[in-house]
Write a protein that holds these residues in place. Structure first.
Motif, PDB file in Angstrom:
ATOM      1  N   GLN A   1       0.745   6.794  -6.721  1.00 29.47           N
ATOM      2  CA  GLN A   1      -0.698   6.619  -6.713  1.00 29.47           C
ATOM      3  C   GLN A   1      -1.209   6.770  -5.285  1.00 29.47           C
ATOM      4  O   GLN A   1      -0.726   6.109  -4.384  1.00 29.47           O
ATOM      5  N   SER A   2      -2.182   7.635  -5.074  1.00 29.55           N
ATOM      6  CA  SER A   2      -2.758   7.761  -3.741  1.00 29.55           C
ATOM      7  C   SER A   2      -4.285   7.614  -3.748  1.00 29.55           C
ATOM      8  O   SER A   2      -4.904   7.469  -2.715  1.00 29.55           O
ATOM      9  N   ASP A   3      -4.861   7.626  -4.914  1.00 29.14           N
ATOM     10  CA  ASP A   3      -6.304   7.452  -5.077  1.00 29.14           C
ATOM     11  C   ASP A   3      -6.463   6.333  -6.092  1.00 29.14           C
ATOM     12  O   ASP A   3      -6.368   6.558  -7.292  1.00 29.14           O
ATOM     13  N   TYR A   4      -6.655   5.114  -5.586  1.00 36.79           N
ATOM     14  CA  TYR A   4      -6.595   3.967  -6.478  1.00 36.79           C
ATOM     15  C   TYR A   4      -7.574   2.879  -6.057  1.00 36.79           C
ATOM     16  O   TYR A   4      -8.131   2.908  -4.967  1.00 36.79           O
TER      17      TYR A   4
ATOM     18  N   CYS B   1      -7.600   0.257   5.156  1.00 31.25           N
ATOM     19  CA  CYS B   1      -7.264   0.849   6.462  1.00 31.25           C
ATOM     20  C   CYS B   1      -5.849   1.424   6.450  1.00 31.25           C
ATOM     21  O   CYS B   1      -5.621   2.554   6.879  1.00 31.25           O
ATOM     22  N   VAL B   2      -4.892   0.661   5.935  1.00 31.30           N
ATOM     23  CA  VAL B   2      -3.499   1.133   5.863  1.00 31.30           C
ATOM     24  C   VAL B   2      -3.411   2.376   4.991  1.00 31.30           C
ATOM     25  O   VAL B   2      -2.799   3.377   5.363  1.00 31.30           O
TER      26      VAL B   2
ATOM     27  N   VAL C   1       0.827  -1.205   0.000  1.00 33.29           N
ATOM     28  CA  VAL C   1       0.000   0.000   0.000  1.00 33.29           C
ATOM     29  C   VAL C   1       0.865   1.260   0.000  1.00 33.29           C
ATOM     30  O   VAL C   1       0.623   2.194  -0.770  1.00 33.29           O
ATOM     31  N   VAL C   2       1.879   1.291   0.825  1.00 25.44           N
ATOM     32  CA  VAL C   2       2.732   2.478   0.878  1.00 25.44           C
ATOM     33  C   VAL C   2       3.556   2.605  -0.405  1.00 25.44           C
ATOM     34  O   VAL C   2       3.767   3.708  -0.905  1.00 25.44           O
ATOM     35  N   ARG C   3       3.973   1.495  -0.983  1.00 20.99           N
ATOM     36  CA  ARG C   3       4.698   1.540  -2.261  1.00 20.99           C
ATOM     37  C   ARG C   3       3.823   2.126  -3.375  1.00 20.99           C
ATOM     38  O   ARG C   3       4.342   2.750  -4.293  1.00 20.99           O
ATOM     39  N   ALA C   4       2.504   1.926  -3.290  1.00 18.46           N
ATOM     40  CA  ALA C   4       1.623   2.502  -4.306  1.00 18.46           C
ATOM     41  C   ALA C   4       1.846   4.010  -4.406  1.00 18.46           C
ATOM     42  O   ALA C   4       1.897   4.572  -5.501  1.00 18.46           O
ATOM     43  N   ARG C   5       2.003   4.651  -3.254  1.00 16.11           N
ATOM     44  CA  ARG C   5       2.222   6.096  -3.248  1.00 16.11           C
ATOM     45  C   ARG C   5       3.689   6.451  -3.490  1.00 16.11           C
ATOM     46  O   ARG C   5       4.008   7.302  -4.313  1.00 16.11           O
TER      47      ARG C   5
ATOM     48  N   MET D   1      -4.028   8.260   2.044  1.00 12.53           N
ATOM     49  CA  MET D   1      -4.423   7.914   0.681  1.00 12.53           C
ATOM     50  C   MET D   1      -5.929   7.669   0.633  1.00 12.53           C
ATOM     51  O   MET D   1      -6.594   7.626   1.671  1.00 12.53           O
ATOM     52  N   LYS D   2      -6.435   7.507  -0.574  1.00 14.86           N
ATOM     53  CA  LYS D   2      -7.862   7.271  -0.767  1.00 14.86           C
ATOM     54  C   LYS D   2      -8.090   6.006  -1.587  1.00 14.86           C
ATOM     55  O   LYS D   2      -8.651   6.055  -2.687  1.00 14.86           O
ATOM     56  N   PRO D   3      -7.689   4.857  -1.058  1.00 13.53           N
ATOM     57  CA  PRO D   3      -7.931   3.627  -1.817  1.00 13.53           C
ATOM     58  C   PRO D   3      -9.390   3.191  -1.704  1.00 13.53           C
ATOM     59  O   PRO D   3     -10.058   3.467  -0.718  1.00 13.53           O
ATOM     60  N   THR D   4      -9.858   2.535  -2.731  1.00 20.25           N
ATOM     61  CA  THR D   4     -11.183   1.939  -2.739  1.00 20.25           C
ATOM     62  C   THR D   4     -11.007   0.445  -2.961  1.00 20.25           C
ATOM     63  O   THR D   4     -10.246   0.038  -3.837  1.00 20.25           O
TER      64      THR D   4
END
Length: 136
Positions: free
Chosen positions: A57-60, A74-75, A48-52, A81-84
């Motif tokens: 990417q922070s909204d994914y 949750c992470v 999750v942190v690597r995504a950003r 971030m704003k993951p869905t």
């Protein structure tokens, strides 16, 4: 669409889940340039942190099983971030019991890493661009 990052722990030498996911997506018509494998994930927190930090990417959208999406969303939210989460069916066949058994300790570890320790990623590396290909 910005692209797709496929990620999973790559601890086995004979099978790579990110490569299998990438191959399946390409076979379904997703352009290869739009799919990037993340092979440095050890924990959901890392992924999750690597995504950003790596993929910018922070909204994914996360596509996974419900138990995993709950933890990953949750992470992501804890890191601003704003993951869905989009839930896939749970694993019920061989291995399903193992996945459910390890989920409770995984949640405790995630909460410990988020709130009681200053958990650092094992591997960050430099930024990786997600290719954008046209869909036709």
């Amino acid at each position: 669409m910005q692209g797709i990052v496929v990620t999973s722990a790559s601890v086995e030498t004979t099978y790579s889940e990110p490569e299998a996911m990438k191959t399946a997506l390409i076979e379904k018509g997703i352009p290869e340039a739009s799919v990037v494998g993340d092979f440095a994930e050890f924990l959901t927190l890392d992924s999750v942190v690597r995504a950003r930090e790596i993929f910018d990417q922070s909204d994914y959208l996360l596509i996974s099983q419900p138990f995993h999406n709950e933890r990953a969303v949750c992470v992501g939210q804890q890191y601003g971030m704003k993951p869905t989460g989009f839930n896939t069916p749970d694993v019920e066949a061989y291995g399903g019991w193992k996945t459910k058994f390890r989920e409770k300790p995984a949640r405790v570890k995630t909460l410990t890493d988020l709130h009681l320790t200053d958990k650092k990623l094992k591997l960050l590396g430099g930024p990786i661009s997600i290719g954008i290909a046209s869909y036709r």
